[in-house]
Design an enzyme around this catalytic site. Structure first.
Site, PDB file in Angstrom:
ATOM      1  CD  GLU A  14      -3.288   0.684   1.854  1.00 36.70           C
ATOM      2  OE1 GLU A  14      -3.936   1.588   2.388  1.00 36.70           O
ATOM      3  OE2 GLU A  14      -3.658  -0.500   1.892  1.00 36.70           O
ATOM      4  CG  ASP A  53      -7.983  -1.517   6.622  1.00 37.49           C
ATOM      5  OD1 ASP A  53      -7.829  -1.681   5.386  1.00 37.49           O
ATOM      6  OD2 ASP A  53      -7.654  -0.461   7.201  1.00 37.49           O
ATOM      7  CE1 TYR A  96      -2.920  -1.014   8.602  1.00 38.55           C
ATOM      8  CE2 TYR A  96      -4.888  -2.019   9.530  1.00 38.55           C
ATOM      9  CZ  TYR A  96      -4.287  -1.221   8.568  1.00 38.55           C
ATOM     10  OH  TYR A  96      -5.042  -0.640   7.590  1.00 38.55           O
ATOM     11  CG  ASP A 150      -2.464  -0.673   5.074  1.00 36.40           C
ATOM     12  OD1 ASP A 150      -1.332  -1.158   4.936  1.00 36.40           O
ATOM     13  OD2 ASP A 150      -2.677   0.542   5.280  1.00 36.40           O
TER      14      ASP A 150
END
Length: 596
Positions: A10, A116, A329, A114
């Site tokens: 990312e 999520d 994170y 990432d």
């Protein structure tokens, strides 16, 4: 010919960490739209050529086609049923070309975005940009799941590749489309009809947002409680004794009364008695429990209330600490650690920092305590330090946030704070008074988190049944006071409780109402609505209070979560929500125009 494997992260810094860990530092780097790191290795049991590069957040954005961009030529009502386009985020068109170019000749794609929902959504943007087919015989696209950019986590993720989660990606698509259509339709109407109506409203665009507006609503609701508050006088008895040479003030069990004459009556009854009988002496061993693991919302609340750092800035600092490998994170709802978590290893990382080395060594030598149960949201472990840092390396606010994260983590594996609570109950003239003393027997986690320490105050020895003379009985006069303006920390709690936004988007919504001149941040990071913000919410309250209450958004978030879990169809959710807001928009316009 060896297969080629393209890996996409990312951010450039994470791509570098991945390449360094997987290549053992033996790689070459060339410049591109973002750097490309190349090395050779083994993939699925065969020799392979690896390329690691990155995007910079979302590659694609959602917007209306050009035909709907003209404010004057488009009825905002038409936007609810307008098509939406996913195109390059300006100025990120070069990222799309970069990914397509690097994907040429590649057999496999490994997604290191990432972990999520937003990251999952970007996974599918990358898949679209690379053109590597997702559903071909013989799996070609994989997902790496990791919670920190340490070498250990990266190697573990590479050994346990999974598939990208389409449902989570679609849940983000749904939210984006709903927010775009609802927000733009209301914003265009409001801006065109309200500008010029109020001379003191300083804003070129008067925006509405399904999350932003309920967030503002909380601030205005508190403001209205303050402005409509009527203070009321009250009275209380302040009774004093002298014991072993010290003056001690006793608390009245009735606390306060709103009738002066009645308070005077009680004062005379106690004063005429002249003595206090010790009715009870209670000594109890109590404990203050150590904290659970640190999640995003609690980190943001502490950053604002204790460190004076706003949510948006705190999130940016946490993301930077993560990409530099200092913490895990920072977007997580969980306060529970997984059973496999290496607490000893995490503590060992911190042992050389003189600020907490003694506390850490004690835990490593004497044994650390298993953290409290906490809440497992099934996403990421709590925010945890992963690498030692110094104030010189991080500087100012980044260091202060890192320092808190370290102290909180050490606190979670430290013993509870234990103390003795002594409560003395007195009676006189039919009234009851008391005083309480505290003595800490074991500091526990408050040694590393001293701001949570129990305040000690020792009491002289009292014996049940004894009497003590009253030194004086005063009447204290006070007035009830209104609540203060909403603090950022309180607002974050309200948003979380009412399902407004996510752990990642809460800072964005708060920042939006500040940047759009709906509230101002005052001392103590308290949020004071501007005339514009107050007028908007009052307008919604008069026409359709649902538009500024959290209920609708909470329902939307619940539906979006069902999409993410594969329990609801994203197109049906979008259609249902849009139909609701079309009706509300139509009613809002009718009532607003009728007012003029």
């Amino acid at each position: 010919m060896a297969p080629k494997v393209l890996m996409v992260a990312e951010k450039p810094s994470i791509a570098l960490s991945i390449a360094s860990a997987l290549s053992g530092g033996r790689m070459s780097t060339r410049k591109g739209s973002t750097d490309v790191h190349e090395f050779d290795g083994i993939f699925q049991g065969s020799y392979a050529n690896f390329k690691v590069t990155s995007v910079i957040g979302h590659v694609l954005s959602v917007d209306f086609p050009p035909a709907y961009q003209n404010w004057e030529g488009t009825d905002p009502m038409d936007l609810f049923e307008a098509p939406v386009l996913r195109s390059e985020c300006n100025p990120k068109a070069h990222i799309r070309r970069h990914l397509a170019q690097e994907a040429r000749g590649c057999t496999y794609l490994i997604l290191w975005l990432d972990c999520d929902r937003e990251g999952e959504n970007i996974c599918y943007e990358v898949i679209e940009c690379t053109g590597i087919p997702e559903n071909e015989a013989g799996r070609r696209i994989f997902r790496a799941k990791f919670s920190s950019v340490t070498e250990k986590d990266i190697l573990s993720a590479m050994d346990n590749l999974v598939l990208p989660n389409k449902d989570e990606a679609l849940s983000v698509d749904a939210r984006q489309e709903i927010d775009l259509k609802v927000g733009v339709a209301f914003t265009r109407f409001q801006t065109r009809y309200f500008q010029g109506k109020y001379g003191n409203l300083d804003s070129r665009v008067i925006s509405y947002g399904p999350c932003q507006t309920p967030t503002l609503g909380f601030c205005v609701q508190r403001y209205q409680q303050i402005t409509t508050f009527k203070p009321e006088k009250f009275w209380s008895l302040k009774t004093y004794i002298i014991k072993d040479g010290d003056e001690i003030q006793l608390e009245w069990d009735q606390k306060k009364l709103f009738e002066f004459d009645v308070t005077v009556m009680f004062q005379k009854m106690v004063a005429s008695d002249g003595t206090l009988k010790i009715a009870d002496v209670s000594v109890k061993e109590e404990c203050k429990t150590r904290p659970s693991g640190l999640n995003t919302v609690n980190m943001l609340k502490v950053a604002s209330s204790a460190l004076g750092i706003g949510p948006q800035t705190a999130m940016h600092l946490a993301e930077r600490l993560y990409t530099q490998g200092f913490i895990s994170y920072p977007r997580t709802e969980s306060t529970a650690y997984p059973a496999s978590f290496d607490f000893r290893g995490a503590l060992a990382v911190l042992v050389h920092n003189p600020l907490w080395s003694n506390d850490v060594r004690t835990l490593l030598d004497a044994g650390f305590v298993k953290p409290r149960q906490g809440h497992d949201a099934g996403d990421h472990p709590p925010i945890t330090p992963m690498r030692s840092a110094t104030e010189e390396a991080l500087r100012t606010d980044a260091w202060r946030l890192y320092q808190y994260i370290c102290q909180h983590f050490i606190g979670t594996v430290s013993p509870d704070c234990r103390y003795t609570r002594t409560a003395i109950e007195f009676t006189s003239g039919g009234e009851t008074f008391h005083c309480v003393g505290y003595r800490v027997t074991h500091k526990g986690f408050t040694s590393i988190m001293p701001w949570l320490a129990v305040s000690e105050n020792s009491l002289p020895a009292f014996k049940k049944g004894d009497t003590v003379s009253i030194h004086k009985v005063d009447i204290y006069e006070g007035s009830t006071t209104p609540p203060d303006y909403l603090s950022e920390s309180e607002l974050i709690s309200l948003m979380e409780k009412n399902g407004i936004g996510t752990d990642a988007s809460i800072p964005v919504h708060i920042n939006n109402i500040c940047e759009r001149n709906y509230v101002q941040v005052n001392s103590g990071r308290r949020l004071v609505p501007t005339p514009l913000g107050t007028t908007l919410i009052r307008g919604y309250q008069c026409i359709d209070a649902d538009l500024c209450l959290p209920d609708i958004r909470s329902f939307i978030e619940q539906q979006i979560t069902l999409i993410a879990k594969g329990k609801a169809d994203h197109l049906q959710v979008i259609q249902h929500v849009i139909q609701q807001f079309m009706k509300k928009y139509s009613y809002f316009v009718k009532k607003t125009l009728g007012a003029y």
